[in-house]
Write an enzyme that holds these catalytic residues in place. Structure first.
Site, PDB file in Angstrom:
ATOM      1  N   GLU A 150      36.981  38.207  40.736  1.00  0.00           N
ATOM      2  CA  GLU A 150      36.962  39.295  41.712  1.00  0.00           C
ATOM      3  C   GLU A 150      38.234  39.315  42.546  1.00  0.00           C
ATOM      4  OE1 GLU A 150      34.850  41.539  41.203  1.00  0.00           O
ATOM      5  OE2 GLU A 150      33.571  40.343  39.899  1.00  0.00           O
ATOM      6  N   HIS A 153      40.894  41.119  40.817  1.00  0.00           N
ATOM      7  CA  HIS A 153      40.776  42.581  40.969  1.00  0.00           C
ATOM      8  C   HIS A 153      41.534  43.059  42.208  1.00  0.00           C
ATOM      9  CE1 HIS A 153      38.241  44.124  37.809  1.00  0.00           C
ATOM     10  NE2 HIS A 153      37.356  43.160  37.991  1.00  0.00           N
TER      11      HIS A 153
END
Length: 188
Positions: A150, A153
């Site tokens: 994450e 990202h």
């Protein structure tokens, strides 16, 4: 509800902007992300970053299992302990032994694409929660893997980049005649 976007979308390849103020509009985005994550199926998601719903903000959330509490991370700062190396970096295959199954990493923004990514087994993270409270904690195992995915990202990095950097294989999942998922190697 916010919808999960698929690559290629510009927001997925850009560095996300810090959240300046945790106000009502940010909380609406968090609620929309939560709904998108909880409703993700095939595969069921364990994490979601704001860029995946088209928002260039440094926010991600994790729900590592159906029974786990949803955790929100705003403006996270990830550090890796100096003595830690990525999983798999020092492993050697032994002749004559069958290798155990590997864990394939996937992404809700890259439907049906999977790959082996060696992640650090332990990370340190500092962040704000949705109430603006500061936190700092070490994470290991599966949580460390999700956090790194994450966090990538938020840096505009999708996991296939890590797969290719590590010279690992990418796969495409398909359903066979028995509706079971199988993985075919992608030639790149």
């Amino acid at each position: 509800m916010l919808s999960i976007i698929n690559a290629p979308q510009d927001v997925l390849s850009q560095t996300a902007k810090p959240v300046e103020k945790i106000d009502a509009s940010v909380k609406v985005i968090i609620k929309g992300m939560e709904s998108a994550l909880i409703n993700s199926t095939d595969p069921e998601g364990v994490g979601l970053a704001a860029p995946q719903v088209g928002k260039s903000l440094q926010i991600f959330m994790i729900k590592a299992s159906p029974d786990a509490k949803l955790q929100v991370f705003i403006n996270p700062l990830l550090t890796i302990p100096e003595v830690v190396t990525p999983k798999g970096e020092k492993t050697k295959k032994k002749k004559g032994k069958k290798s155990k199954g590997v864990t394939l990493e996937g992404c809700l923004s890259l439907k049906d694409i999977w790959g082996v990514v060696h992640r650090f087994p332990k990370v340190h993270l500092s962040w704000l929660d949705e109430n603006g409270d500061k936190h700092e904690k070490d994470f290991s195992g599966f949580m460390a893997t999700i956090i790194q995915h994450e966090y990538d990202h938020l840096q505009g990095i999708l996991f296939p980049k890590r797969v290719l950097e590590q010279k690992n294989q990418l796969y495409k999942s398909i359903k066979d005649e028995n509706d079971e998922t199988i993985f075919e190697e992608l030639n790149i």
